[in-house]
Scaffold this motif. Structure first.
Motif, PDB file in Angstrom:
ATOM      1  N   VAL A  54      -4.303  -5.895   1.875  1.00 11.15           N
ATOM      2  CA  VAL A  54      -3.293  -6.290   2.543  1.00 11.15           C
ATOM      3  C   VAL A  54      -1.980  -5.993   1.697  1.00 11.15           C
ATOM      4  O   VAL A  54      -2.060  -6.196   0.428  1.00 11.15           O
ATOM      5  CB  VAL A  54      -3.128  -7.474   3.286  1.00 11.15           C
ATOM      6  CG1 VAL A  54      -4.331  -7.359   4.429  1.00 11.15           C
ATOM      7  CG2 VAL A  54      -3.104  -8.608   2.260  1.00 11.15           C
ATOM      8  N   SER A  55      -0.980  -5.057   2.078  1.00 11.38           N
ATOM      9  CA  SER A  55       0.084  -4.914   1.159  1.00 11.38           C
ATOM     10  C   SER A  55       1.060  -6.244   0.917  1.00 11.38           C
ATOM     11  O   SER A  55       1.647  -6.217   0.010  1.00 11.38           O
ATOM     12  CB  SER A  55       0.826  -3.725   1.786  1.00 11.38           C
ATOM     13  OG  SER A  55       1.408  -3.993   3.268  1.00 11.38           O
ATOM     14  N   ASN A  56       1.015  -6.898   1.841  1.00 13.97           N
ATOM     15  CA  ASN A  56       1.772  -8.318   1.879  1.00 13.97           C
ATOM     16  C   ASN A  56       1.002  -9.559   1.224  1.00 13.97           C
ATOM     17  O   ASN A  56       0.305  -9.935   2.202  1.00 13.97           O
ATOM     18  CB  ASN A  56       2.637  -8.488   3.172  1.00 13.97           C
ATOM     19  CG  ASN A  56       3.635  -9.524   3.049  1.00 13.97           C
ATOM     20  OD1 ASN A  56       3.811 -10.375   2.336  1.00 13.97           O
ATOM     21  ND2 ASN A  56       4.391  -9.645   4.109  1.00 13.97           N
ATOM     22  N   GLU A  57       1.408  -9.903   0.171  1.00 11.43           N
ATOM     23  CA  GLU A  57       0.612 -11.003  -0.159  1.00 11.43           C
ATOM     24  C   GLU A  57       0.554 -12.286   0.589  1.00 11.43           C
ATOM     25  O   GLU A  57      -0.321 -13.291   0.500  1.00 11.43           O
ATOM     26  CB  GLU A  57       0.853 -11.237  -1.645  1.00 11.43           C
ATOM     27  CG  GLU A  57       0.019 -12.251  -2.700  1.00 11.43           C
ATOM     28  CD  GLU A  57       0.484 -12.455  -3.929  1.00 11.43           C
ATOM     29  OE1 GLU A  57       1.253 -13.324  -4.110  1.00 11.43           O
ATOM     30  OE2 GLU A  57      -0.117 -11.802  -4.868  1.00 11.43           O
ATOM     31  N   SER A 113      -3.272   1.705   8.907  1.00 11.17           N
ATOM     32  CA  SER A 113      -2.269   0.911   9.038  1.00 11.17           C
ATOM     33  C   SER A 113      -1.486   0.858   7.692  1.00 11.17           C
ATOM     34  O   SER A 113      -2.167   0.835   6.554  1.00 11.17           O
ATOM     35  CB  SER A 113      -3.020  -0.287   9.313  1.00 11.17           C
ATOM     36  OG  SER A 113      -2.108  -1.555   9.287  1.00 11.17           O
ATOM     37  N   PRO A 114      -0.420   0.846   7.641  1.00 12.75           N
ATOM     38  CA  PRO A 114       0.350   0.854   6.278  1.00 12.75           C
ATOM     39  C   PRO A 114       0.402  -0.630   5.681  1.00 12.75           C
ATOM     40  O   PRO A 114       0.309  -1.035   4.481  1.00 12.75           O
ATOM     41  CB  PRO A 114       1.913   0.874   6.666  1.00 12.75           C
ATOM     42  CG  PRO A 114       1.953   0.715   7.985  1.00 12.75           C
ATOM     43  CD  PRO A 114       0.810   1.040   8.595  1.00 12.75           C
ATOM     44  N   GLY A 115      -0.233  -1.697   6.432  1.00 21.21           N
ATOM     45  CA  GLY A 115      -0.345  -3.035   5.839  1.00 21.21           C
ATOM     46  C   GLY A 115      -1.998  -3.376   5.598  1.00 21.21           C
ATOM     47  O   GLY A 115      -1.944  -4.247   5.036  1.00 21.21           O
ATOM     48  N   PHE A 116      -2.815  -2.538   5.963  1.00 25.70           N
ATOM     49  CA  PHE A 116      -4.206  -2.894   5.940  1.00 25.70           C
ATOM     50  C   PHE A 116      -4.858  -1.638   5.251  1.00 25.70           C
ATOM     51  O   PHE A 116      -4.958  -0.732   5.743  1.00 25.70           O
ATOM     52  CB  PHE A 116      -4.831  -3.280   7.306  1.00 25.70           C
ATOM     53  CG  PHE A 116      -6.126  -3.777   7.236  1.00 25.70           C
ATOM     54  CD1 PHE A 116      -6.459  -4.935   7.037  1.00 25.70           C
ATOM     55  CD2 PHE A 116      -7.252  -2.762   7.594  1.00 25.70           C
ATOM     56  CE1 PHE A 116      -7.715  -5.416   6.975  1.00 25.70           C
ATOM     57  CE2 PHE A 116      -8.549  -3.148   7.391  1.00 25.70           C
ATOM     58  CZ  PHE A 116      -8.944  -4.316   7.267  1.00 25.70           C
ATOM     59  N   HIS A 117      -5.601  -1.965   4.216  1.00 25.26           N
ATOM     60  CA  HIS A 117      -6.585  -0.661   3.546  1.00 25.26           C
ATOM     61  C   HIS A 117      -7.840  -1.110   3.470  1.00 25.26           C
ATOM     62  O   HIS A 117      -8.093  -2.164   2.820  1.00 25.26           O
ATOM     63  CB  HIS A 117      -5.856  -0.474   2.144  1.00 25.26           C
ATOM     64  CG  HIS A 117      -4.229  -0.447   2.017  1.00 25.26           C
ATOM     65  ND1 HIS A 117      -3.905   0.742   2.617  1.00 25.26           N
ATOM     66  CD2 HIS A 117      -3.166  -1.393   2.007  1.00 25.26           C
ATOM     67  CE1 HIS A 117      -2.343   0.716   2.335  1.00 25.26           C
ATOM     68  NE2 HIS A 117      -2.165  -0.618   2.051  1.00 25.26           N
ATOM     69  N   VAL A 120       2.038  -8.067   9.509  1.00 23.69           N
ATOM     70  CA  VAL A 120       2.309  -8.049   7.984  1.00 23.69           C
ATOM     71  C   VAL A 120       3.749  -8.074   7.545  1.00 23.69           C
ATOM     72  O   VAL A 120       4.358  -8.693   6.955  1.00 23.69           O
ATOM     73  CB  VAL A 120       1.754  -6.735   7.773  1.00 23.69           C
ATOM     74  CG1 VAL A 120       2.285  -6.533   6.317  1.00 23.69           C
ATOM     75  CG2 VAL A 120       0.176  -6.875   7.890  1.00 23.69           C
ATOM     76  N   VAL A 121       4.829  -7.261   8.766  1.00 25.43           N
ATOM     77  CA  VAL A 121       5.965  -7.307   8.492  1.00 25.43           C
ATOM     78  C   VAL A 121       6.937  -8.390   8.831  1.00 25.43           C
ATOM     79  O   VAL A 121       7.971  -8.986   8.132  1.00 25.43           O
ATOM     80  CB  VAL A 121       6.505  -6.083   9.186  1.00 25.43           C
ATOM     81  CG1 VAL A 121       8.233  -5.822   9.059  1.00 25.43           C
ATOM     82  CG2 VAL A 121       5.812  -4.733   8.886  1.00 25.43           C
ATOM     83  N   LEU A 165      -0.345  -4.415  16.306  1.00 23.09           N
ATOM     84  CA  LEU A 165      -0.313  -6.024  16.071  1.00 23.09           C
ATOM     85  C   LEU A 165      -0.177  -6.276  14.708  1.00 23.09           C
ATOM     86  O   LEU A 165       0.373  -7.217  14.191  1.00 23.09           O
ATOM     87  CB  LEU A 165      -1.503  -6.644  16.911  1.00 23.09           C
ATOM     88  CG  LEU A 165      -1.640  -8.084  16.638  1.00 23.09           C
ATOM     89  CD1 LEU A 165      -0.569  -8.777  17.298  1.00 23.09           C
ATOM     90  CD2 LEU A 165      -3.061  -8.325  17.493  1.00 23.09           C
ATOM     91  N   PHE A 166      -1.092  -5.615  13.923  1.00 23.32           N
ATOM     92  CA  PHE A 166      -1.399  -5.975  12.570  1.00 23.32           C
ATOM     93  C   PHE A 166      -0.082  -5.629  11.879  1.00 23.32           C
ATOM     94  O   PHE A 166       0.433  -6.405  10.870  1.00 23.32           O
ATOM     95  CB  PHE A 166      -2.537  -5.307  11.838  1.00 23.32           C
ATOM     96  CG  PHE A 166      -3.139  -5.861  10.633  1.00 23.32           C
ATOM     97  CD1 PHE A 166      -3.806  -6.621  10.342  1.00 23.32           C
ATOM     98  CD2 PHE A 166      -2.593  -5.345   9.468  1.00 23.32           C
ATOM     99  CE1 PHE A 166      -4.286  -7.337   9.308  1.00 23.32           C
ATOM    100  CE2 PHE A 166      -2.571  -5.929   8.194  1.00 23.32           C
ATOM    101  CZ  PHE A 166      -3.475  -6.985   8.321  1.00 23.32           C
TER     102      PHE A 166
END
Length: 586
Positions: free
Chosen positions: A266-269, A246-250, A13-14, A8-9
């Motif tokens: 998060v990787s996506n601002e 998760s590649p989008g949540f650190h 993000v994508v 879901l996350f």
């Protein structure tokens, strides 16, 4: 994260980030000589955050506050408030407050428009003697952090103050939650008192002092009501939603000689997300969905609202499954109706009638006070265990002979008495074994209780029978009348208008207590809800009829909705509710 939440996350993000926010023409900087006032705002360079003055929601619209909010979310959602406890000024005053750089010392200040008095300040001039009005500037960064910078060195600015060091109820990506071991600065989140304004509430979210974990606690107390479990290097053991990568949540937890803090990124601002402590005392992680124009909650802790300490206040009961969530105990009434209406029940309830022992009598031996039994209760906190008490009668006498005693219980833990306000009492979940607590009440409060107990057996039986009679009468009216719409409109109108007496069997000649009929009807409709989670247990039914618990208006069951279909001129999406009178506070 578990696969479902993980996917879901990633999807959010994508695909749902909505792209980078459109940059705004508004400036992101407050420089010397620049004044921000009224509806003006400072906008971060990426257009994601805005800084400015705002008025509290109704009914507190007469107050001005200074804050930062998501610029891309339609309904103002603040992430930081400078002065939640003390408004900048009253909106009734002429003009609007002004935000500027102080001409005296270079601080960022909020001024009263007429008197030019300082209502709020970053207050760093005393700590930074080199700063002055000509070499400081305030910048709203793309991260939502407001920083006051010393710009005297053109090659490298120095941060004098930043909003993330003084968080309110929200943690943003990149910000720290935790302590600076050298300076003693503790960055923690504090809940709002209610949705009616940014005033600070009773609950705090912070890093535990003794264990590498997060805790929810009462801000002015050592009471902790939830913990995340220790950090194992990848996630907190008590938050299973965080298991996995998760590649989008650190997420990271850091502990060194200088600091101990939590931080997430998060990787996506473009993703709008927040971690915050809600007014109800729960910590939540949410992400904004442009497609539905709403917040999606990824996780919430604690899971059950009643597990928040003191959420219903003193002398009230929190119900795990019955509505409403909070209800006053027998003989008590809401302390502040205004606060309860705004979603803040922590003020609890107050006695309707003073105890005899506390009143005119100096001796408790001849007190007229009585005890009211409350079953299936998770007992309140701060009970005192009485030794050498071997029976319930002895335990009762111990409590009765002490004017400060408010309740007692005799069960698996022996004799317990309470000498203070009853806080954190809960109505046990369905199919669970709770304790029995005996609440001390004045004789006046018990008179009504005795009257109800005389009729309780009849009313409990009448709960099901009354509903059956009601359904029979309604169906009979519909079948008898050839004009179906006319019959349906007649029955639904009587119920919605609260005229339940006209629906009784005429053989009763109207000889029925209106409030009892109303209460039976409400309970009856809760009993036939399609979702069994919404149905009260028989013990809860008895407590509602006895006045221990309140019962709000239930949603109209689908069976009755089909009977009471509105005319075609009314939208079918309009919710229909069974209205039989205002709930009575006991």
């Amino acid at each position: 994260m578990p696969p479902l939440l993980y996917n879901l996350f990633v999807l959010i993000v994508v695909f749902l980030g909505g792209g980078a926010p459109a940059c705004s023409a508004a400036t992101d900087t407050v420089k010397p000589g620049h004044v921000v006032g009224g509806k003006d705002k400072v906008v971060s360079n990426n257009g994601k955050f805005a800084l400015g003055f705002f008025k509290a929601p109704a009914p507190n619209q007469e107050k001005w506050f200074l804050g930062i909010w998501f610029n891309t979310v339609p309904n103002r959602t603040t992430v930081w408030v400078a002065n939640g406890g003390e408004p900048i000024m009253d909106a009734a005053d002429a003009g609007s407050p002004e935000l500027t750089i102080s001409g005296d010392d270079g601080d960022l200040v909020a001024l009263h428009p007429t008197t030019k008095s300082i209502a709020w300040s970053t207050n760093v001039s005393a700590k930074n003697s080199t700063s002055n009005s000509n070499n400081t500037a305030a910048v709203l960064l793309n991260s939502g952090n407001l920083v006051l910078q010393d710009t005297s060195n053109m090659s490298q600015s120095r941060t004098l103050w930043q909003s993330v060091d003084h968080p309110t109820d929200t943690l943003l990506p990149g910000a720290k939650l935790g302590r600076d071991k050298l300076t003693g600065l503790n960055r923690r989140l504090v809940s709002k008192k209610s949705m009616a304004g940014p005033s600070p509430g009773a609950y705090c979210f912070e890093v535990d002092e003794d264990t590498p974990q997060l805790v929810l606690k009462l801000c002015n107390s050592s009471v902790t009501y939830w913990s995340s479990g220790p950090w194992n290097g990848q996630y907190f053991t008590g938050i299973p939603e965080l298991i996995g990568n998760s590649p989008g949540f650190h997420l990271g937890f850091f502990d060194n000689s200088r600091e101990e803090y939590l931080q997430f990124n998060v990787s996506n601002e473009a993703v709008v997300t927040r971690n915050f402590i809600d007014v109800d005392g729960r910590n939540k992680q949410q992400v904004w969905l442009d497609s539905s124009q709403s917040w999606l909650t990824l996780y919430s802790n604690p899971k059950v609202q009643c597990d928040v300490y003191g959420v219903c206040g003193a002398f009230s009961v929190c119900s795990f499954s019955l509505l409403p969530l909070c209800s006053c105990m027998k003989g008590f009434t809401v302390g502040s109706v205004k606060d309860w209406e705004q979603g803040d029940q922590t003020g609890g309830c107050v006695r309707k009638n003073q105890l005899d022992c506390v009143g005119s009598n100096t001796s408790s031996s001849d007190s007229t006070d009585k005890f009211y039994s409350m079953s299936d209760i998770i007992l309140p906190d701060k009970a005192e265990s009485m030794q050498d008490v071997d029976s319930s009668d002895e335990c009762m006498k111990v409590c009765l002979n002490n004017c400060s005693c408010t309740a007692y219980s005799y069960g698996s833990k022996g004799c317990l008495v309470w000498h203070t306000e009853l806080l954190n009492a809960k109505l046990q979940q369905q199919n669970s074994n709770g304790e029995i607590m005996y609440l001390r009440l004045s004789a006046r409060d018990m008179q009504r209780s005795k009257k109800r107990r005389v009729i309780i057996g009849v009313v409990v039986g009448a709960c099901a029978a009354g509903l059956a009679v009601l359904m029979f009468i309604l169906m009979f009216i519909i079948r008898r009348n050839k004009d179906k719409n006319r019959s349906e409109n007649y029955a639904s109108r009587k119920l919605l208008d609260g005229d339940v007496m006209s629906l009784l069997d005429h053989k009763l000649c109207g000889e029925a207590d209106l409030k009892e009929v109303e209460r039976v009807c409400k309970i009856g409709c809760w009993c036939i809800q399609e979702d069994e989670v919404d149905r009260p247990t028989m013990g809860q039914v008895v407590q509602i009829l006895e006045g221990v618990l309140d019962c709000d208006m239930p949603p109209l069951p689908r069976l009755l909705q089909r009977i009471f279909e509105r005319p075609s001129s009314v939208s079918t999406s309009t919710p229909v509710f069974l209205f039989v009178g205002s709930p009575e506070r006991q």
